[in-house]
Each structure stands twice: as C-alpha cells, then as structure tokens.
Design a protein around this motif. Structure first.
Motif, PDB file in Angstrom:
ATOM      1  N   GLU A   1      -7.648   5.531  42.820  1.00  0.00           N
ATOM      2  CA  GLU A   1      -6.873   4.952  44.256  1.00  0.00           C
ATOM      3  C   GLU A   1      -5.661   4.609  43.820  1.00  0.00           C
ATOM      4  O   GLU A   1      -4.614   3.999  43.903  1.00  0.00           O
ATOM      5  CB  GLU A   1      -7.214   5.232  45.177  1.00  0.00           C
TER       6      GLU A   1
ATOM      7  N   GLU B   1       5.142  10.527  41.928  1.00  0.00           N
ATOM      8  CA  GLU B   1       3.745  11.270  42.202  1.00  0.00           C
ATOM      9  C   GLU B   1       2.720  12.019  41.974  1.00  0.00           C
ATOM     10  O   GLU B   1       1.844  12.312  41.520  1.00  0.00           O
ATOM     11  CB  GLU B   1       3.649  11.992  43.521  1.00  0.00           C
TER      12      GLU B   1
ATOM     13  N   ASP C   1      -3.762  14.600  46.887  1.00  0.00           N
ATOM     14  CA  ASP C   1      -4.907  14.242  47.608  1.00  0.00           C
ATOM     15  C   ASP C   1      -4.178  12.800  47.651  1.00  0.00           C
ATOM     16  O   ASP C   1      -3.497  11.739  48.574  1.00  0.00           O
ATOM     17  CB  ASP C   1      -6.282  14.502  48.243  1.00  0.00           C
ATOM     18  N   LEU C   2      -4.606  12.195  46.029  1.00  0.00           N
ATOM     19  CA  LEU C   2      -4.337  10.747  46.208  1.00  0.00           C
ATOM     20  C   LEU C   2      -2.856  10.411  46.106  1.00  0.00           C
ATOM     21  O   LEU C   2      -2.722   9.067  47.136  1.00  0.00           O
ATOM     22  CB  LEU C   2      -5.075  10.003  44.017  1.00  0.00           C
TER      23      LEU C   2
ATOM     24  N   ARG D   1      -0.583  11.662  47.648  1.00  0.00           N
ATOM     25  CA  ARG D   1       0.040  12.210  49.361  1.00  0.00           C
ATOM     26  C   ARG D   1      -0.584  11.062  49.780  1.00  0.00           C
ATOM     27  O   ARG D   1       0.522  11.006  51.221  1.00  0.00           O
ATOM     28  CB  ARG D   1      -0.497  13.744  49.832  1.00  0.00           C
ATOM     29  N   ARG D   2      -1.156  10.013  49.363  1.00  0.00           N
ATOM     30  CA  ARG D   2      -1.613   8.791  50.837  1.00  0.00           C
ATOM     31  C   ARG D   2      -0.003   7.902  50.042  1.00  0.00           C
ATOM     32  O   ARG D   2      -0.009   8.147  49.185  1.00  0.00           O
ATOM     33  CB  ARG D   2      -2.804   8.353  49.828  1.00  0.00           C
ATOM     34  N   PRO D   3      -0.241   7.093  51.997  1.00  0.00           N
ATOM     35  CA  PRO D   3       0.931   6.692  51.855  1.00  0.00           C
ATOM     36  C   PRO D   3       0.640   4.863  51.185  1.00  0.00           C
ATOM     37  O   PRO D   3      -0.581   4.692  50.524  1.00  0.00           O
ATOM     38  CB  PRO D   3       1.223   6.034  53.255  1.00  0.00           C
TER      39      PRO D   3
END
Length: 237
Positions: A92, A195, A214-215, A217-219
């Motif tokens: 992340e 992204e 998923d990583l 898309r995180r804020p």
C-alpha cells in the motif's frame, strides 16, 4: 501576552529570495533541456540575478543541480514518507506513493517534466525518489508482499513504468492516436491513470489482480505533506 515575532533581517531575506529564484530558474531550464544543456549565465538571466551573485549561493553548476535534486526529489520523497507513516503494508505504501507522484505531475507539469528529464540519471537514481523506491521495494520483498527474483531489475522496471506513464500524462493524446488506436484499446480517463499505473506495478510485483485493484481504490491520505517547502511556494506552470 504573546512575544513579538522577530523580523527577518532584510539582507537574509534577500539572500533567501535570490537563492529561490536561482533554483526556480534552474528547474525551469533543466526541465526543458536537462541540466547538461544549461549554462550558468542562462540560469542567472532567467532568475534576473547578476552572474557574480550566483557564486554567493552555489560553487558550480553541479552544486545547484545537487541542491535542486534535493529540493525537488528529496523534499517530495520525505513528504511521501510523512504521508504514508500510518500505513503498515509495504504494498500500500508503494501504491500510494505512485498515485501521489503521478497526480502531482498532473497538477504541476513543470515538476513532472523535471522528474522525467532527471529521474533516470545515475545521480537521481541514487538520491531522493530513487533511494526511497529501492528501500520500499526491499521492504516489500522482505515482508513477502512482493515477488522479485531480481530486485535491481524490479527497481528499474517500476521506475521506468512510472516515468513512462508520467511522460504520457505530460503529452495528452500521444498514445490515443497511436498505440490505443492500433490495438483498439479504450482511452483511459486522465483521472484514472495513476490508479491504473499503480495497479499494473502491483501486479508486476506479484499481487493478484483483485488485490491490486483493492489497493488502488483505497482513499488517498491527505496530500499537504508533499508540498515543496524549499522556495516557500510550489513551482507551477
């Protein structure tokens, strides 16, 4: 009662402002032609500073280049460290760093052009963003998050990917009319490019497609920590 704020001496303020103008001029000129193609007198003329005054701040062109790399790359890299301080997952951390780097280049094309020009040089690769990227890759490998049989090649692949995407961002339409057209690929909205690039790098380093998606898309954490502080303001086009 609050104590009065001590006023900066006029001479010190002028010296600081002159140094900032020289750095800004060097940034603009080197972003266009590379530092090797820029002469000291061109820097002083662009900064509206006397030629002799240059040596009150820097010993040589090499010295101003090193100061510029530190100001632009090192400051930003340290800002990314502050930004990702609360993240424990090395994957992340790297994904956030890539997304922020590409988004800043979108906001500040001059900064982005300098990064493209100097990002692959031997000096830049061993300082600032280069050394931070290598560190983050090693952390991810040590934690078992990244699969990299050849870490140096992974370092070059990740760095080259980010710089290639960054360069494409600075030339809108350059891929639309060639690669995407010939391969019948949809054109990615500009806002999605950071992204998509980060997700591709994550997959390249061994994460599954679902986990990479998923990583990215995180804020994102707040970006204020990455603002440049060396001149007292961001250098923008």
């Amino acid at each position: 009662m609050d104590e009065p704020v001590e006023k900066e001496p006029r001479g010190a303020r002028r010296k600081r402002e002159t140094r900032a103008r020289l750095l800004e001029a060097a940034l603009r000129l080197s972003a266009e032609r590379g530092m090797e193609g820029v002469a000291i007198n061109e820097i002083t003329e662009a900064a509206d500073v006397g030629f002799g005054s240059f040596y009150n701040h820097f010993e040589s062109k090499e010295a101003i280049y090193l100061a510029l790399v530190e100001a632009v790359f090192e400051d930003f890299a340290q800002g990314l460290d502050r930004l990702t301080l609360g993240l424990s997952d090395p994957a992340e951390v790297l994904a956030v760093s890539i997304r922020h780097t590409l988004r800043r280049a979108q906001r500040e094309p001059l900064w982005g052009r300098f990064l493209v020009r100097e990002g692959l040089s031997a000096r830049a690769a061993s300082q600032g963003l280069g050394q931070y990227l290598l560190r983050d890759l090693h952390k991810g490998i040590a934690a078992g998050r990244f699969k990299a049989e050849d870490p140096p090649m992974s370092f070059m692949a990740v760095g080259g990917t980010v710089l290639a995407v960054l360069s494409a961002q600075l030339h809108p339409g350059s891929l639309d009319a060639s690669l995407t057209g010939r391969l019948d690929l949809p054109v990615a909205p500009r806002d999605e490019v950071p992204e998509r690039a980060a997700a591709m790098v994550m997959r390249m380093l061994g994460l599954s497609t679902a986990e990479a998606a998923d990583l990215v898309r995180r804020p994102l954490p707040e970006a204020e920590a990455t603002d440049p502080g060396w001149s007292g303001r961001a250098v923008r086009d």
